[in-house]
Motif scaffolding. Sequence first.
Motif, mmCIF file in Angstrom:
data_model
loop_
_atom_site.group_PDB
_atom_site.id
_atom_site.type_symbol
_atom_site.label_atom_id
_atom_site.label_comp_id
_atom_site.label_asym_id
_atom_site.label_seq_id
_atom_site.Cartn_x
_atom_site.Cartn_y
_atom_site.Cartn_z
ATOM 1 N N GLY A 65 0.825 -1.205 0.000
ATOM 2 C CA GLY A 65 0.000 0.000 0.000
ATOM 3 C C GLY A 65 0.859 1.255 0.000
ATOM 4 O O GLY A 65 2.096 1.198 0.011
ATOM 5 N N LYS A 66 0.198 2.397 0.027
ATOM 6 C CA LYS A 66 0.906 3.678 -0.084
ATOM 7 C C LYS A 66 1.536 4.090 1.240
ATOM 8 O O LYS A 66 0.996 3.831 2.308
ATOM 9 N N GLN B 189 -0.371 5.286 -9.851
ATOM 10 C CA GLN B 189 0.869 4.533 -9.710
ATOM 11 C C GLN B 189 1.093 3.635 -10.922
ATOM 12 O O GLN B 189 0.161 3.331 -11.669
ATOM 13 N N CYS B 190 2.338 3.224 -11.116
ATOM 14 C CA CYS B 190 2.683 2.340 -12.230
ATOM 15 C C CYS B 190 4.070 1.764 -11.971
ATOM 16 O O CYS B 190 4.747 2.146 -11.030
ATOM 17 N N SER B 191 4.494 0.856 -12.822
ATOM 18 C CA SER B 191 5.868 0.346 -12.761
ATOM 19 C C SER B 191 6.732 1.167 -13.716
ATOM 20 O O SER B 191 6.221 1.935 -14.544
ATOM 21 N N ASN C 54 8.473 -0.549 -3.590
ATOM 22 C CA ASN C 54 7.240 0.240 -3.532
ATOM 23 C C ASN C 54 7.593 1.678 -3.174
ATOM 24 O O ASN C 54 7.997 1.963 -2.047
ATOM 25 N N SER C 55 7.443 2.572 -4.142
ATOM 26 C CA SER C 55 7.719 4.000 -3.927
ATOM 27 C C SER C 55 6.451 4.839 -3.966
ATOM 28 O O SER C 55 6.514 6.051 -4.161
ATOM 29 N N VAL C 56 5.307 4.200 -3.806
ATOM 30 C CA VAL C 56 4.043 4.937 -3.932
ATOM 31 C C VAL C 56 3.775 5.721 -2.652
ATOM 32 O O VAL C 56 3.641 5.153 -1.568
#
Length: 282
Positions: free
Chosen positions: A113-114, A213-215, A250-252
């Motif tokens: 998650g964020k 978000q995306c890759s 995860n950088s969200v």
Amino acid sequence: MKKVLITGSNGQLGKALNQQLKDNKNFQVINTDVDELDITKFSEVNEFVKKINPNIIINCAAHTAVDICEKQKDKAYRINAVGPKNLSVTAKEIGAVIVQVSTDYVFDGKKIGKYTESDRANPQSVYGQTKWEGEEFVRKTNEKHFIVRTAWLYGDGKNFVRTMLQLAENSAEIRVVEDQVGTPTSAKEVAKVIMKLVETENYGTYHATCEGQCSWADFSEEIFRLSRKDIHVKRITSEEYKTAAKRPQNSVLDNKNLREKIGYSMQGWEDALEEFIAEKIN
């Protein structure tokens, strides 16, 4: 009229801030980069800042070469931690607000998650660790601070968008990591956030990334689609693309404080990217 001192003004965010402020009669901008001001030297910072006597200092200066930071730990610490401390201490002495730009790399990237502003920092690289220490110095030395964390930044300068388009000139297939997710963020959008923040006294830590978000692979495909380039993106794992510094998977970031304290939402990443490519590339 308020005086705004921008350090690292030749970088992507520094340039975006100048664009944001160029027609604003409420602010006088003083630009500096490393040639004009070495933020790692306290005496130089103290003398320079007190001479100008700004109302706001926006520190965009940083050692951002993530992999090189692994080999240049002392240099990274001086620029990313000591520099912000010097600026913050001097800002405190003259009653100025300090804006410290930070990064998603302060987190370990393992969360499902964020990440919100209150999540515990656990940097996994020299870059992330020194940026976190810079944040902490600012928090402890000047209560009139805004710490603005962003991620996957692109603007006027060297960045992922331009790198992908350069690679596309000589290759029909490009290998891009697909198991790291985050949010591509326009420097223009972050500059807007900073100017919103400094018009308030809601000091503290804020996340500032475009929405969604995306890759990295998704990001690449969208760059090529918007640029009308027929490039095949070969999706690979982080394991297949070795780097000196560990990247967060995860950088969200969740812009929770921005929404709740300022009542502001940033642009979606696809729209911001389309706008950037239309203005700067096509």
